[in-house]
Design a protein around this motif. Structure first.
Motif, PDB file in Angstrom:
ATOM      1  N   TYR A 171       6.703  12.612  -3.278  1.00  0.00           N
ATOM      2  CA  TYR A 171       6.479  12.061  -1.941  1.00  0.00           C
ATOM      3  C   TYR A 171       5.974  10.634  -2.040  1.00  0.00           C
ATOM      4  O   TYR A 171       5.093  10.343  -2.856  1.00  0.00           O
ATOM      5  CB  TYR A 171       5.435  12.881  -1.180  1.00  0.00           C
TER       6      TYR A 171
ATOM      7  N   CYS B 265       4.138   7.514   0.245  1.00  0.00           N
ATOM      8  CA  CYS B 265       3.226   7.377   1.373  1.00  0.00           C
ATOM      9  C   CYS B 265       2.922   5.901   1.547  1.00  0.00           C
ATOM     10  O   CYS B 265       2.772   5.174   0.559  1.00  0.00           O
ATOM     11  CB  CYS B 265       1.942   8.161   1.118  1.00  0.00           C
TER      12      CYS B 265
ATOM     13  N   LEU C 226       0.842  -1.198   0.000  1.00  0.00           N
ATOM     14  CA  LEU C 226       0.000   0.000   0.000  1.00  0.00           C
ATOM     15  C   LEU C 226       0.878   1.249   0.000  1.00  0.00           C
ATOM     16  O   LEU C 226       0.755   2.112   0.875  1.00  0.00           O
ATOM     17  CB  LEU C 226      -0.949  -0.028   1.210  1.00  0.00           C
TER      18      LEU C 226
ATOM     19  N   TYR D   2       0.800   2.811   4.025  1.00  0.00           N
ATOM     20  CA  TYR D   2      -0.003   2.376   5.162  1.00  0.00           C
ATOM     21  C   TYR D   2       0.973   1.905   6.244  1.00  0.00           C
ATOM     22  O   TYR D   2       1.989   1.262   5.957  1.00  0.00           O
ATOM     23  CB  TYR D   2      -0.931   1.242   4.752  1.00  0.00           C
TER      24      TYR D   2
ATOM     25  N   PHE E 142      -0.160   4.013  -7.109  1.00  0.00           N
ATOM     26  CA  PHE E 142      -0.806   3.486  -5.903  1.00  0.00           C
ATOM     27  C   PHE E 142      -0.617   1.981  -5.853  1.00  0.00           C
ATOM     28  O   PHE E 142      -0.288   1.352  -6.867  1.00  0.00           O
ATOM     29  CB  PHE E 142      -2.291   3.882  -5.862  1.00  0.00           C
ATOM     30  N   GLU E 143      -0.813   1.414  -4.683  1.00  0.00           N
ATOM     31  CA  GLU E 143      -0.604  -0.024  -4.476  1.00  0.00           C
ATOM     32  C   GLU E 143       0.736  -0.465  -5.081  1.00  0.00           C
ATOM     33  O   GLU E 143       0.817  -1.473  -5.781  1.00  0.00           O
ATOM     34  CB  GLU E 143      -1.764  -0.823  -5.072  1.00  0.00           C
TER      35      GLU E 143
ATOM     36  N   TYR F  51       3.329  10.685  -4.988  1.00  0.00           N
ATOM     37  CA  TYR F  51       2.700  11.934  -5.378  1.00  0.00           C
ATOM     38  C   TYR F  51       3.742  12.879  -5.965  1.00  0.00           C
ATOM     39  O   TYR F  51       4.872  12.947  -5.482  1.00  0.00           O
ATOM     40  CB  TYR F  51       2.014  12.589  -4.166  1.00  0.00           C
TER      41      TYR F  51
ATOM     42  N   LEU G 123      -1.596  12.229  -7.588  1.00  0.00           N
ATOM     43  CA  LEU G 123      -1.350  10.800  -7.421  1.00  0.00           C
ATOM     44  C   LEU G 123      -0.709  10.236  -8.681  1.00  0.00           C
ATOM     45  O   LEU G 123      -1.281  10.337  -9.766  1.00  0.00           O
ATOM     46  CB  LEU G 123      -2.673  10.076  -7.121  1.00  0.00           C
TER      47      LEU G 123
ATOM     48  N   PHE H 124       3.890   9.598   5.458  1.00  0.00           N
ATOM     49  CA  PHE H 124       4.541  10.098   4.257  1.00  0.00           C
ATOM     50  C   PHE H 124       6.061  10.045   4.413  1.00  0.00           C
ATOM     51  O   PHE H 124       6.592  10.010   5.528  1.00  0.00           O
ATOM     52  CB  PHE H 124       4.160  11.565   4.011  1.00  0.00           C
ATOM     53  N   GLY H 125       6.727  10.090   3.283  1.00  0.00           N
ATOM     54  CA  GLY H 125       8.156  10.328   3.268  1.00  0.00           C
ATOM     55  C   GLY H 125       8.440  11.814   3.352  1.00  0.00           C
ATOM     56  O   GLY H 125       7.530  12.647   3.226  1.00  0.00           O
ATOM     57  N   GLY H 126       9.710  12.153   3.561  1.00  0.00           N
ATOM     58  CA  GLY H 126      10.084  13.547   3.713  1.00  0.00           C
ATOM     59  C   GLY H 126      10.086  14.342   2.415  1.00  0.00           C
ATOM     60  O   GLY H 126      10.162  15.577   2.447  1.00  0.00           O
TER      61      GLY H 126
ATOM     62  N   LEU I 211      -1.420   6.222   8.243  1.00  0.00           N
ATOM     63  CA  LEU I 211      -0.544   6.347   7.095  1.00  0.00           C
ATOM     64  C   LEU I 211       0.616   7.262   7.435  1.00  0.00           C
ATOM     65  O   LEU I 211       0.531   8.094   8.342  1.00  0.00           O
ATOM     66  CB  LEU I 211      -1.302   6.908   5.885  1.00  0.00           C
TER      67      LEU I 211
ATOM     68  N   SER J 270       2.014   4.585  -2.109  1.00  0.00           N
ATOM     69  CA  SER J 270       1.605   5.490  -3.178  1.00  0.00           C
ATOM     70  C   SER J 270       2.652   6.585  -3.340  1.00  0.00           C
ATOM     71  O   SER J 270       3.455   6.836  -2.436  1.00  0.00           O
ATOM     72  CB  SER J 270       0.229   6.106  -2.886  1.00  0.00           C
TER      73      SER J 270
END
Lengths: 110, 127
Positions: free
Chosen positions: A89, A91, A34, A93, A51-52, A38, A48, A101-103, A99, A36
């Protein structure tokens, strides 16, 4: 719950391929498919891209692809174009209905 | 076409409560298909997931913010809201509302992917 680790910046020349990594733990990236990704241009809304882990939304160029190995997910952009210059970015789960996020990674097209 | 639009005060005093609303058009917050989410981006920093609400009244929050955050749906107005108490300068950010789950061609995939975002609203915490 710690932010996922991304390189602060990556760069590449037009036409080249680049890969952005996103490292987490077995409790987030490694534990679930999970992840994703961005894309955010300055002053714009995040978009987006993946995803997945590997799936692309309709309308996203097939130059963008995602993968995962262990606790690290990756976004690869092939045939780099000037318009790809943006912040990216990841992200994931993270269990317990949360959830993370990355930095973020700043991509510069040289 | 689904659209989300944030609204609320752009300036909040320290220790007070930040309140934002996201108005949804083109989709129903009571549909049960999506989670309705708040995300923020502090100046010079990356995105941070704040939390999300679902049509059954449940909500999930970032553990680091959980004690101060409430996200809820107002199905009569087709809106969802964010309340963040006891704010400090560290809460200064661009706040986004977003829809959580990608659906296409009659197929809906897993949650945890934000496919529609609002334009974002700047909130500054300052006296």
């Amino acid at each position: 719950q710690s932010a996922l680790t991304q390189p602060a910046s990556v760069s590449g020349s037009p036409g080249q391929s680049i890969t952005i990594s996103c490292t987490g733990t077995s409790s987030d990236v490694g534990g679930y498919n999970l992840v994703s990704w961005y894309q955010q241009h300055p002053g714009k809304v995040p978009k987006l891209m993946i995803f997945e882990v590997t799936k692309r939304p309709s309308g996203v160029s097939n130059r963008f692809s995602g993968s995962k190995s262990g606790n690290t997910a990756s976004l690869t952009i092939s045939g780099l174009q000037a318009e790809d210059e943006a912040d990216y970015y990841c992200c994931s789960y993270a269990g317990s209905y949360t959830l993370v996020f990355g930095g973020g990674t700043r991509l510069t097209v040289l | 076409q689904v659209q989300l639009q944030e609204s609320g005060p752009g300036l909040v005093k320290p220790s007070q409560t930040l309140s934002l609303t996201c108005t949804v058009s083109g989709a129903s917050v009571s549909s049960g298909t999506y989670y309705w989410t708040w995300i923020r981006r502090p100046a010079g920093k990356g995105l941070e997931w704040i939390g999300r609400a679902y049509t059954d009244g449940s909500a999930n929050y970032n553990p680091s913010l959980k004690s101060r955050v409430t996200i809820s749906l107002d199905t009569s107005k087709n809106q969802f809201s964010l309340k963040l108490t006891s704010v400090t300068a560290a809460d200064t950010a661009v706040y986004y509302c977003a829809r959580d789950r990608y659906c296409s061609g009659g197929t809906c995939y897993s949650h945890d992917a934000f496919d529609i975002w609002g334009q974002g609203t700047v909130v500054t915490v300052s006296s």
